[in-house]
Design an enzyme around this catalytic site. Structure first.
Site, short mmCIF file in Angstrom:
data_model
loop_
_atom_site.label_atom_id
_atom_site.label_comp_id
_atom_site.label_asym_id
_atom_site.label_seq_id
_atom_site.Cartn_x
_atom_site.Cartn_y
_atom_site.Cartn_z
N GLU A 1 -19.70 -26.54 -25.00
CA GLU A 1 -20.52 -27.87 -24.56
C GLU A 1 -20.10 -28.84 -25.76
OE1 GLU A 1 -24.32 -26.48 -23.13
OE2 GLU A 1 -23.40 -26.99 -21.02
N GLU B 192 -20.74 -19.38 -17.17
CA GLU B 192 -21.87 -19.19 -17.17
C GLU B 192 -22.36 -19.41 -15.64
OE1 GLU B 192 -24.50 -21.89 -19.96
OE2 GLU B 192 -22.79 -21.34 -21.39
C1 GAL Z 1 -25.71 -24.20 -20.61
C2 GAL Z 1 -25.22 -23.82 -21.79
C3 GAL Z 1 -26.12 -22.69 -22.45
C4 GAL Z 1 -27.38 -22.95 -22.02
C5 GAL Z 1 -27.78 -23.04 -20.50
C6 GAL Z 1 -28.87 -23.13 -19.84
O1 GAL Z 1 -25.35 -25.54 -20.46
O2 GAL Z 1 -24.14 -23.69 -22.22
O3 GAL Z 1 -26.24 -22.83 -23.87
O4 GAL Z 1 -28.17 -23.99 -22.53
O5 GAL Z 1 -26.90 -24.12 -20.34
O6 GAL Z 1 -29.83 -22.17 -20.31
#
Ligand code: GAL
Length: 977
Positions: free
Chosen positions: A420, A496
């Protein structure tokens, strides 16, 4: 080694360029025959409020750290904020200081660390010595024996200094000044606690003459010939010995030998040695070849499916200062839950973790220590360091430190530039450097939609429908046709997904189906591994886990830091158990009609010879028969159809359930023989519930003390159930639609889609009123009518409770008809009743042993279970709906004395929840310590629940799991026994 210019305009901690005085980065290894001296332990420490607050007298020999001057002991490695100096602070995206890169606030907590050490008697006289720091957050200035060595930034990266010329046999004074904030902090805006300090080891390394300066193990696997291709580059040159393979070659020379390849499923390592004139360095060689070709990511010629998690380093007492036992525990837990991959979000982990991944077998995306997310709040990411060339050398330095340190780990198959940071040329510069230095691995970066620096099309939290479209290579096009064509040709991963915050994540099974159906979709990494909660105690001494805002922070993001598959103490959450089931490496499906069990090996490399299969047959939850199941060894991807054992004869009444299990046939390094890897069930009667029993026909009778109907006694005015046989019912069953919203129900503020939990509360579903519309005695029972609705709303639920007598029980049929223009979903539909606190023993036949909701129910196995009410609670760090048992056919709540309440499903199973507080109390609680047992056991018998989804960061529940208001009809049989 870089020197700092005399006329540098900013102090070193605000200088965005890499530090000075240190050595070039190189491969990390834990031991060799060269001497080393760990400098862990108790150091002297003093905290100042500003970077310039304390003088540097402490760096000299003559100095004595006096308690009066603020000096005291500190454990290194460690974070000073976890040792009584200041406090941890949590923000997700926002920088906790004014954003004006590279400047940092004057209030800049600064820890002076001092350690005096002697060399061991056998420390060699000759050669050089290097002082290594494995991790310091965020900027350090270092002195040895009064001489400044240099300065560095890059918290989760190693830094070394040449110190041989300064060492003495005894009385060496090592002084380290650590600033919490530096220019580097702008590159370290990861979603986690800000935890300054020397949090990884400090080590003095002897470097004999002719010692290894750096080495690079290239160990490929040619899957067409079965040969390993080995070349070890080293400076200085030497020899490479791998006795098991008969290899004895000069460094720089390539050899080809037949080998067993390394994969995460078969982590075959060969022990070897690199021998130079001055040092023998142990090697652990894993042969594997990584390519991205034909739109797929392949290892050793095969497509790989990542069943992954994002792992932060976290320990509830020690923060990111992790010990090796904890690292190993993480990996054992992962392997035992069928996880095969880790993204080291969002920084290179302690290098020992990667060695354990080599040894135990996990695919690793090694991510650089980089995130600038806070700039996304400004127009077009104004000021973003990855697009600011002043930061580019630091970015490349970070990439380089990661790659050089970790390049010899077979487990690392992908380098990730960071997390990010939006887009910027600095990222391209990192990618260019990495590709040049290590063309034998793939490069990943998610946050630039063009994917120009990435070998993957990578997304986070993409909804199922989008993943499906991407799977067909039919995603929305990019504006630039060339970039679009390139991106469309790339393999896809979810770096993620499935936000594991609180209760959830839901929808895992549906993602896994997409990964199986579309070869482009090579799996994903659940966010995230562990809740980062720190232990606290109430003034009354009740322990609980704290989160953002509990440590006096000015800005914070609450419990968003608790979004893992493990609780902070590493207890697996129901989400982890669900994930384990969904990602099973062996798929089993019973086909009753054909009388076969279909077994598929869903692994990418290993066959099933390491597994033993067995079957068991239970009736009404009692074992009847079982035994081994013969399944031929299956290669990766292969399927066998195995005849089902014949159904054991039994005269026991009740539902018959087959269970098939795949277990480890032998001990492995990560779990003992008998460990359960995969399972499936088949019920002889799918629903296994009773049809509506014929009522006895008894009519209700009104008397002075209420209404009598079969074994039931009801209040004459309200129609509420007062007694069932000898069981007094202090809180009669009545309609309940409220659940304490989960983090996933509430959703995240940036979500565009409906956030169901917010709508529920806005409508007032947490404060429903029950208006009594009539109590009617009919020929076949008692009919109670009510309208259940919140204040200020025109919508309501017309509810009819129809009680009928059975011989020794009551049959309760409930009808719910929505009235008015309902626009929200419902949290759930069911009954709530209350029993005395003594009714703490629960037995049920249904899904278990753990909680399950409509889209998180894969891990619930049909069986007969017993638990105390307290054990039915899932202690989510922020309290919320939890603990429902799905698919319940019958349940019994019992006390030590008096009759038990037995509830039996009629026509359809129900969800059972029992707790010592109401949903309203659960909803009001902010920490587990706020949950105080009442004098009642509240029992929830729910006909339906809204799904869970993953909207605390990702998509909500899939439409099929939305609980829309409609006519509901359900029935239960209640008896006192
Ligand atoms: C993503 C980020 C993570 C964490 C997650 C939400 O955007 O890469 O570090 O913040 O969201 O828990």
């Amino acid at each position: 080694m870089r020197n700092r210019p005399e006329d540098a305009p900013l102090p070193y901690y605000e200088d965005p360029s890499p530090g000075f005085g240190d050595l070039p980065p190189r491969a990390w290894y834990p031991a060799s025959d060269a001497a080393r001296l760990p400098l862990d332990g108790t150091w002297d420490f003093r905290l100042s409020e500003t970077a310039e607050g304390g003088d540097v007298a402490f760096t000299s020999d003559a100095f004595t750290p006096e308690p009066d001057a603020g000096w005291g002991p500190l454990t290194v490695p460690g974070h000073w904020v976890l040792q009584g100096h200041g406090a941890p602070a949590y923000t997700n995206v926002r920088y906790p200081f004014p954003v004006d890169p590279p400047r940092v606030p004057t209030e800049n907590p600064t820890g002076d660390h001092r350690r005096v050490f002697d060399l061991p008697d056998d420390w060699p006289e000759d050669g050089e010595a290097v002082l290594r720091f494995d991790g310091v957050e965020s900027c350090a200035r270092v002195w040895l024996n009064g001489r400044e060595l240099g300065v560095f930034q890059g918290s989760r990266l190693p830094h070394e200094f040449a110190v041989g010329h300064l060492l003495r046999r005894s009385g060496n004074v090592l002084a380290v000044r650590v600033h919490q904030w530096s220019a580097g902090s702008y590159l370290e805006d990861q979603d986690m606690w800000w935890l300054p300090g020397i949090f990884r080891e400090v080590t003095l390394l002897h470097r004999p003459p002719g010692a290894v300066e750096d080495h690079f193990v290239h160990a490929g696997f040619d899957h067409t010939t079965g040969e390993g291709v080995l070349r070890v580059d080293s400076s200085p040159a030497g020899r490479v010995l791998v006795p098991e393979l008969g290899v004895d070659v000069a460094t720089g020379d390539e050899v080809r030998v037949p080998v067993e390849p390394w994969t995460a499923e078969t982590p075959r390592l060969y022990a070897g040695e690199l021998v130079t004139a001055g040092e023998r360095v142990p090697l652990r060689i894993g042969f594997r070849t990584v390519v991205v070709e034909d739109g797929l990511f392949r290892v050793n010629g095969r497509r790989v499916l990542f069943r992954g998690v994002n792992r932060h380093e976290f320990h509830p007492e020690r923060g990111r200062a992790l010990d090796q036992a904890t690292m190993r525990e993480d990996i054992l837990l992962m392997k035992r839950h069928n996880i095969n991959a880790v993204r080291t979000s969002h920084y290179p982990p302690h290098p020992a973790f990667l060695r354990l991944c080599d040894e135990l077998g996990l695919w690793v995306i090694d991510e650089c220590d980089l995130e600038t997310h806070g700039f996304c709040d400004f127009e077009d990411w104004r000021g973003n360091p990855v697009a600011d060339e002043r930061f580019t050398p630091a970015l490349v330095d970070r990439a380089r430190r990661m790659v050089e340190r970790d390049k010899n780990h077979p487990a690392v198959v992908i380098w990730s530039l960071g997390n990010e940071c939006g887009a910027g040329d600095g990222l391209s510069a990192m990618a260019r450097w990495i590709r040049e230095r290590d063309p034998e691995r793939a490069v990943h970066y998610e946050n630039d939609p063009t994917c120009r620096d990435s070998d993957f099309y990578s997304r986070m939290y993409a909804p199922h429908a989008e993943v499906e479209a991407i799977g067909r290579r039919a995603e929305e096009p990019l504006a630039d046709p060339e970039l679009d064509a390139r991106r469309r040709s790339l393999p896809f991963i979810l770096c993620e997904y499935a936000h594991a915050m609180g209760n959830g994540p839901g929808g895992l099974a549906e993602y896994q189906r997409l990964f199986r159906e579309h070869e482009r979709c090579q799996g994903g990494f659940v966010w995230e591994w562990i809740d980062h909660g720190f232990p606290k105690t109430t003034p009354e001494g009740v322990p609980y886990f704290g989160y953002g805002g509990d440590f006096g922070e000015e800005l914070h993001d609450g419990n968003f830091v608790c979004d893992g598959l493990l609780f902070p103490d590493r207890t697996p959450s129901p989400g982890l158990l669900e994930f384990r089931k969904v990602i099973e490496p062996v798929l089993m499906a019973a086909d009753r009609a054909a009388g076969v069990l279909e077994v598929t090996n869903d692994q990418d490399f290993a066959d099933t010879s390491g597994l033993a299969f067995e079957w068991a047959y239970e009736v009404a939850g009692e074992p009847v028969a079982g035994g081994p199941l013969t399944v031929p060894p299956l290669g990766p991807g292969a399927t066998a159809r195995v005849p089902l054992p014949s159904r054991p004869g039994t005269d026991r009444p009740g539902a018959g359930v087959w269970t098939f299990r795949a277990l480890l046939a032998d001990d492995t390094p990560w779990a003992p023989r008998g460990h359960l890897v995969a399972w499936a069930q088949l019920a002889t009667d799918e629903r296994a519930v009773e049809p509506a029993p014929p009522a006895s026909g008894a009519a209700p009778v009104r008397s002075d003390d209420g209404i009598a109907l079969g074994p039931g006694r009801f209040d004459a005015v309200s129609g509420a159930l007062l007694r069932l046989g000898d069981l007094a019912v202090p809180h009669a069953p009545r309609l309940d639609v409220w659940r304490a919203p989960t983090d996933n129900d509430l959703g995240a503020s940036w979500q565009d889609d409906e956030r169901h939990g917010q709508s529920w509360r806005a409508l007032g579903l947490d404060r429903m009123r029950h208006r009594l519309d009539g109590v009617e005695l009919t020929d076949d029972g008692l009919v109670v009518r009510a309208r259940v609705a919140p204040a200020a709303a025109e919508v309501g639920l017309a509810t009819t409770y129809h009680w009928r007598a059975l011989d020794d029980a009551l049959l309760l049929s409930v009808t719910v008809l929505p009235e008015g223009p309902w626009r929200t979903t419902l949290p759930k539909v069911g009954l709530r009743l209350g029993l005395p606190a003594a009714y703490g023993a629960v037995t049920w036949f249904g899904g278990g042993p753990g909680e399950a909701y409509p889209d998180t129910r894969q891990a619930a196995a049909l069986g007969r279970y017993r638990a105390d009410v307290d054990a039915l609670q899932t202690p989510y760090v922020r309290p919320q709906e939890n603990g429902a048992r799905a698919d319940v056919r019958w349940a019994e709540l019992a006390a030590d004395v008096g009759p038990a309440l037995r509830v039996t499903a009629v026509d359809e199973p129900f969800f059972l929840t029992a707790r010592r507080w109401t949903p309203e109390h659960l909803d009001a609680a902010e920490h587990t310590s706020d949950l105080v047992p009442s004098d009642t056991v509240w029992v929830h018998l729910d006909h339906a629940q809204h799904g869970i989804g993953s909207q605390s960061c990702g998509p909500g529940p899939l439409a099929q799991y939305h609980l829309r208001p409609r006519e509901f009809r359900f029935a239960l049989r209640l008896a006192a026994r």
